[in-house]
Design an enzyme around this catalytic site. Structure first.
Site, PDB file in Angstrom:
ATOM      1  N   GLY A 138      -0.853  -6.309 -31.474  1.00 55.92           N
ATOM      2  CA  GLY A 138      -2.027  -7.191 -31.528  1.00 55.92           C
ATOM      3  C   GLY A 138      -1.802  -8.431 -30.668  1.00 55.92           C
ATOM      4  CD  GLU A 144      10.099  -0.870   9.098  1.00 55.45           C
ATOM      5  OE1 GLU A 144       9.076  -0.994   9.818  1.00 55.45           O
ATOM      6  OE2 GLU A 144      11.203  -0.531   9.527  1.00 55.45           O
ATOM      7  CD  GLU A 175      13.834   5.515  -5.939  1.00 52.17           C
ATOM      8  OE1 GLU A 175      14.054   6.717  -5.824  1.00 52.17           O
ATOM      9  OE2 GLU A 175      14.652   4.703  -6.395  1.00 52.17           O
TER      10      GLU A 175
HETATM   11  C1  FAD Z   1      10.132  -3.797  -7.469  1.00 54.04           C
HETATM   12  C2  FAD Z   1      10.157  -2.898  -6.270  1.00 54.04           C
HETATM   13  C3  FAD Z   1      11.375  -2.384  -5.828  1.00 54.04           C
HETATM   14  C4  FAD Z   1      11.429  -1.595  -4.667  1.00 54.04           C
HETATM   15  N1  FAD Z   1      12.652  -1.182  -4.197  1.00 54.04           N
HETATM   16  C5  FAD Z   1      12.726  -0.551  -2.985  1.00 54.04           C
HETATM   17  C6  FAD Z   1      13.990  -0.283  -2.367  1.00 54.04           C
HETATM   18  O1  FAD Z   1      15.060  -0.573  -2.935  1.00 54.04           O
HETATM   19  N2  FAD Z   1      14.006   0.268  -1.135  1.00 54.04           N
HETATM   20  C7  FAD Z   1      12.867   0.593  -0.472  1.00 54.04           C
HETATM   21  O2  FAD Z   1      12.952   1.098   0.650  1.00 54.04           O
HETATM   22  N3  FAD Z   1      11.639   0.366  -1.038  1.00 54.04           N
HETATM   23  C8  FAD Z   1      11.547  -0.206  -2.259  1.00 54.04           C
HETATM   24  N4  FAD Z   1      10.320  -0.482  -2.832  1.00 54.04           N
HETATM   25  C9  FAD Z   1       9.103  -0.146  -2.087  1.00 54.04           C
HETATM   26  C10 FAD Z   1       8.276   0.977  -2.721  1.00 54.04           C
HETATM   27  O3  FAD Z   1       8.928   2.204  -2.574  1.00 54.04           O
HETATM   28  C11 FAD Z   1       6.886   0.917  -2.056  1.00 54.04           C
HETATM   29  O4  FAD Z   1       6.239  -0.260  -2.542  1.00 54.04           O
HETATM   30  C12 FAD Z   1       6.046   2.140  -2.353  1.00 54.04           C
HETATM   31  O5  FAD Z   1       6.590   3.276  -1.703  1.00 54.04           O
HETATM   32  C13 FAD Z   1       4.573   1.959  -1.930  1.00 54.04           C
HETATM   33  O6  FAD Z   1       4.449   1.443  -0.644  1.00 54.04           O
HETATM   34  P1  FAD Z   1       3.469   0.193  -0.402  1.00 54.04           P
HETATM   35  O7  FAD Z   1       3.867  -0.852  -1.378  1.00 54.04           O
HETATM   36  O8  FAD Z   1       3.492  -0.160   1.033  1.00 54.04           O
HETATM   37  O9  FAD Z   1       2.020   0.714  -0.804  1.00 54.04           O
HETATM   38  P2  FAD Z   1       0.986   1.497   0.133  1.00 54.04           P
HETATM   39  O10 FAD Z   1       1.668   2.631   0.794  1.00 54.04           O
HETATM   40  O11 FAD Z   1       0.274   0.513   0.990  1.00 54.04           O
HETATM   41  O12 FAD Z   1      -0.029   2.069  -0.946  1.00 54.04           O
HETATM   42  C14 FAD Z   1      -1.127   1.331  -1.465  1.00 54.04           C
HETATM   43  C15 FAD Z   1      -1.980   2.292  -2.305  1.00 54.04           C
HETATM   44  O13 FAD Z   1      -2.498   3.360  -1.472  1.00 54.04           O
HETATM   45  C16 FAD Z   1      -2.131   4.607  -2.004  1.00 54.04           C
HETATM   46  N5  FAD Z   1      -1.871   5.568  -0.926  1.00 54.04           N
HETATM   47  C17 FAD Z   1      -1.140   5.368   0.201  1.00 54.04           C
HETATM   48  N6  FAD Z   1      -1.125   6.493   0.941  1.00 54.04           N
HETATM   49  C18 FAD Z   1      -1.857   7.416   0.262  1.00 54.04           C
HETATM   50  C19 FAD Z   1      -2.228   8.762   0.523  1.00 54.04           C
HETATM   51  N7  FAD Z   1      -1.805   9.423   1.594  1.00 54.04           N
HETATM   52  N8  FAD Z   1      -3.010   9.400  -0.382  1.00 54.04           N
HETATM   53  C20 FAD Z   1      -3.418   8.747  -1.509  1.00 54.04           C
HETATM   54  N9  FAD Z   1      -3.116   7.463  -1.794  1.00 54.04           N
HETATM   55  C21 FAD Z   1      -2.336   6.825  -0.918  1.00 54.04           C
HETATM   56  C22 FAD Z   1      -0.838   4.318  -2.796  1.00 54.04           C
HETATM   57  O14 FAD Z   1      -0.600   5.332  -3.762  1.00 54.04           O
HETATM   58  C23 FAD Z   1      -1.170   2.969  -3.406  1.00 54.04           C
HETATM   59  O15 FAD Z   1      -1.960   3.150  -4.546  1.00 54.04           O
HETATM   60  C24 FAD Z   1      10.234  -1.246  -3.995  1.00 54.04           C
HETATM   61  C25 FAD Z   1       9.013  -1.730  -4.469  1.00 54.04           C
HETATM   62  C26 FAD Z   1       8.966  -2.553  -5.573  1.00 54.04           C
HETATM   63  C27 FAD Z   1       7.639  -3.093  -6.029  1.00 54.04           C
END
Ligand code: FAD
Length: 397
Positions: A355, A142, A379
């Site tokens: 390149g 979400e 994931e």
């Molecule tokens: C092309 C694409 C396809 C996707 N498909 C699906 C899908 O089919 N179903 C689904 O449910 N989701 C899907 N996702 C979502 C994906 O799993 C999430 O984007 C991912 O889990 C990261 O969540 P976020 O984007 O909210 O990043 P955030 O959680 O906001 O993270 C931002 C940064 O903070 C870091 N961070 C966060 N918490 C911590 C911590 N505790 N310690 C250290 N670093 C931390 C993260 O590593 C990252 O670098 C998809 C995403 C993309 C881009």
């Protein structure tokens, strides 16, 4: 592929046989042939138009690729995770977009229903999904709950023999095109992660609709969309698994899902490496092919070595997943972390080998570079994989 079984007597059986069976090699050849003839010619056209390739779904279904890991009696191909990793790797070697479409359908949506569903749910949903007559998506993430997916806000409130869902999910792969969606929603806020349940929602259910389609850096032929629930009534029989277990079950589903993302990264790394090698052998500078320069040779040597290490980790995790007698969280996280990061390093080096031509769209390197970045994010980001691995090593929950 056999990494060895140690019996209680201490006898080691079939230790460390790294070869694929004849059937697995044949499967690789047929998927490669399909990807080369049916996908390769359209890769840039689909990418530039952000065209979701619905037209190849029937062919993917005919090849069994929309139900690789499900038994034949459930409509699947009756194969295992090794074959599944081969499939995702081979598709992604040509186009990661097709790889992720197949991965989200198989190991997230269909597998969640297969693992946690009732007999009736398997019959109604897994069979047509595994046969490829329907397409699936899986919605955990979400806007406010990404890495911290336990912070889910979408709610499901019990009403009149079912549940009413309200909220929005983001980043759902296949969100616009799926016939069946598995979505997680809070059923008891006081219980935190143990108060989240999974639901099966069919396309066309009133109050359920795909929302914003994301305009992405890479994997542009795959669909990544918001899905929205507005007073969406879901009948009681569409609760998936036990009430309150949706998040816990999602983590188990992700053990298998991470093998897909490892295979996705591996396939793209392989594709980028092959393109770079072929280019290095024909591009001439200073009167020689650039493959004659040791600087380029060392790049290719490092790329090949890292790809091989990523493949071993990925196939080991797949082999463990097929054994079904233990969790493989540690190994699938290691494979996903390493293969995703190797994919990015290899794709970056491939651009370097090309390149200036690595920077332009007439050559394949830039697309691998854009596409593969997802493998360190989806994931569970690389940072989250390191947390999962460290928790496993330190014995923390
Ligand atoms: C092309 C694409 C396809 C996707 N498909 C699906 C899908 O089919 N179903 C689904 O449910 N989701 C899907 N996702 C979502 C994906 O799993 C999430 O984007 C991912 O889990 C990261 O969540 P976020 O984007 O909210 O990043 P955030 O959680 O906001 O993270 C931002 C940064 O903070 C870091 N961070 C966060 N918490 C911590 C911590 N505790 N310690 C250290 N670093 C931390 C993260 O590593 C990252 O670098 C998809 C995403 C993309 C881009």
């Amino acid at each position: 592929m056999n990494f060895g079984v140690i019996h209680s007597s201490g006898h080691r059986e079939g230790s460390l046989d790294f070869s694929l069976t004849d059937e697995q090699q044949q499967l690789r050849r047929s998927i490669r042939q399909f990807a080369e003839s049916e996908i390769r010619p359209h890769v840039m056209e689909w990418d530039e138009a952000s065209h979701f390739p619905s037209e190849i779904l029937p062919q993917l279904a005919d090849l069994g690729l929309l139900g690789v890991i499900f038994p034949e009696e459930c409509g699947g191909a009756g194969l295992g995770y090794i074959e599944y990793a081969i499939a995702i790797e081979e598709l992604s070697r040509v186009d990661g977009s097709v790889g992720i479409i197949v991965a989200a359908h198989n190991s997230l949506c269909t597998n969640h229903i297969f693992k946690c569903g009732t007999e009736a749910q398997r019959e109604k949903y897994v069979v047509p999904l595994a046969q490829g007559k329907k397409l699936g998506c899986w919605s955990l993430t979400e806007p406010e709950a990404g890495s911290d997916a336990g912070g889910t806000r979408t709610t499901a409130v019990r009403k009149d023999g079912g549940w009413v869902l309200n909220g929005a999910k983001t980043f759902t792969t296949n969100g616009h095109y799926a016939d069946v969606c598995v979505a997680m929603a809070v059923t008891d806020k006081s219980k935190g992660g143990h108060g989240i349940s999974a639901f099966i929602i069919e396309k066309g259910t009133p109050g359920f609709r795909p929302g914003k389609k994301e305009n992405k850096l890479g994997l542009r032929a795959s669909d990544t969309s918001e899905v929205v629930f507005t007073d969406c009534f879901v009948p009681a029989e569409n609760l998936l698994g036990q009430e309150g277990q949706g998040f816990v079950n999602s983590l188990q589903v992700l053990d298998g899902g991470r093998i897909s993302i490892a295979a996705l990264g591996l396939g793209m790394a392989q594709g980028a490496f092959e393109a770079a090698t072929a280019y290095a052998k024909q591009r001439k500078q200073f009167g020689k092919t650039i493959s004659e320069f040791q600087a380029i040779q060392f790049k290719l040597a490092d790329m090949a070595t890292e790809i091989d290490a990523a493949r071993l980790l990925t196939y080991r995790a797949a082999w463990l997943a097929d054994r079904k007698d233990s969790r493989y969280t540690l190994e699938s996280s290691m494979a996903k972390l390493y293969a995703g990061e190797v994919g990015c390093r290899v794709a970056s080096e491939a651009v370097q080998v090309f390149g200036g031509y690595g920077f332009i769209k007439d050559y394949p390197a830039e697309k691998f570079y854009r596409d593969v970045k997802l493998c360190t994010i989806g994931e569970g980001t690389s940072e989250i994989q390191r947390l999962v691995i460290a928790r496993q090593l330190l014995g923390k929950k």
